[in-house]
Design a protein around this motif. Structure first.
Motif, mmCIF file in Angstrom:
data_model
loop_
_atom_site.group_PDB
_atom_site.id
_atom_site.type_symbol
_atom_site.label_atom_id
_atom_site.label_comp_id
_atom_site.label_asym_id
_atom_site.label_seq_id
_atom_site.Cartn_x
_atom_site.Cartn_y
_atom_site.Cartn_z
ATOM 1 N N ALA A 119 26.373 7.441 -13.663
ATOM 2 C CA ALA A 119 26.119 6.620 -14.855
ATOM 3 C C ALA A 119 27.324 6.713 -15.784
ATOM 4 O O ALA A 119 27.767 7.809 -16.114
ATOM 5 C CB ALA A 119 24.869 7.100 -15.579
ATOM 6 N N PRO A 120 27.898 5.555 -16.188
ATOM 7 C CA PRO A 120 29.071 5.607 -17.059
ATOM 8 C C PRO A 120 28.737 6.188 -18.430
ATOM 9 O O PRO A 120 27.717 5.834 -19.021
ATOM 10 C CB PRO A 120 29.492 4.146 -17.206
ATOM 11 N N GLY B 202 19.168 17.132 -18.471
ATOM 12 C CA GLY B 202 19.653 17.458 -17.137
ATOM 13 C C GLY B 202 19.301 16.452 -16.060
ATOM 14 O O GLY B 202 19.315 16.782 -14.887
ATOM 15 N N ARG B 203 18.962 15.215 -16.452
ATOM 16 C CA ARG B 203 18.542 14.227 -15.461
ATOM 17 C C ARG B 203 19.332 12.929 -15.555
ATOM 18 O O ARG B 203 18.866 11.904 -15.100
ATOM 19 C CB ARG B 203 17.060 13.910 -15.638
ATOM 20 N N ASP C 221 25.212 4.727 -19.832
ATOM 21 C CA ASP C 221 24.728 3.383 -19.533
ATOM 22 C C ASP C 221 23.915 3.433 -18.243
ATOM 23 O O ASP C 221 24.448 3.718 -17.178
ATOM 24 C CB ASP C 221 25.921 2.435 -19.376
ATOM 25 N N LEU C 222 22.612 3.131 -18.356
ATOM 26 C CA LEU C 222 21.755 3.079 -17.172
ATOM 27 C C LEU C 222 21.464 1.640 -16.765
ATOM 28 O O LEU C 222 20.525 1.370 -16.024
ATOM 29 C CB LEU C 222 20.453 3.840 -17.416
ATOM 30 N N GLY C 223 22.273 0.709 -17.265
ATOM 31 C CA GLY C 223 22.093 -0.698 -16.909
ATOM 32 C C GLY C 223 21.451 -1.468 -18.034
ATOM 33 O O GLY C 223 22.118 -1.937 -18.937
ATOM 34 N N ALA C 224 20.126 -1.569 -18.018
ATOM 35 C CA ALA C 224 19.403 -2.335 -19.035
ATOM 36 C C ALA C 224 19.174 -1.538 -20.318
ATOM 37 O O ALA C 224 18.764 -2.094 -21.326
ATOM 38 C CB ALA C 224 18.056 -2.794 -18.480
ATOM 39 N N TYR C 225 19.437 -0.250 -20.287
ATOM 40 C CA TYR C 225 19.206 0.607 -21.450
ATOM 41 C C TYR C 225 20.085 1.850 -21.347
ATOM 42 O O TYR C 225 20.563 2.200 -20.266
ATOM 43 C CB TYR C 225 17.723 1.002 -21.547
#
Length: 129
Positions: free
Chosen positions: A109-110, A103-104, A42-46
């Motif tokens: 990030a959950p 690798g990024r 989960d990166l927040g909005a996407y």
């Protein structure tokens, strides 16, 4: 000569999600639900997907035009932000492109254990109410 491209979508491009409109004018057909190997975060909005690991990612297979693939490349920031690789559905019926990070994944990030962005969003909304 124009050609079509099969793409696995797993986040904001899925049915009912915010970025489906980007793909819709270029959608040739929907090929159905699918599952690939990978890890979702989960990166927040996407969400972001890494093809490393032994988890699963739930999504949908679609077929788009050349212009559709170009529109998706633009949305996903390919090749600077997301990479694009051919993958096969775990049930073996379909293969095509998927956008992923190599690798990024940002630290902290959950991880979305279920690998299902839509179910994750529903659960987040239930928690906030």
């Amino acid at each position: 000569m124009n050609s079509n491209h099969v793409v696995f979508v797993y986040g904001t491009l899925r049915k009912g999600q915010s970025n489906r409109r980007v793909m819709k004018p270029h959608l040739v057909r929907e090929l159905g639900e699918g599952v690939i190997q990978g890890e979702m975060y989960d990166l927040g909005a996407y969400p972001a997907v890494s093809l490393d690991g032994d988890g699963v990612v739930v999504g949908e297979w679609v077929e788009v035009t050349d212009d559709g693939l170009a529109a998706l490349d633009g949305l996903e920031g390919y090749p600077r932000f997301y990479d694009r690789t051919v993958v096969r559905d775990l049930h073996g019926a379909v293969e095509g492109w998927v956008y992923h990070m190599t690798g990024r994944i940002p630290a902290g990030a959950p991880r979305i254990e279920s690998g299902d962005w839509v179910a994750w969003l529903r659960a987040r909304k239930e928690v906030r109410v």
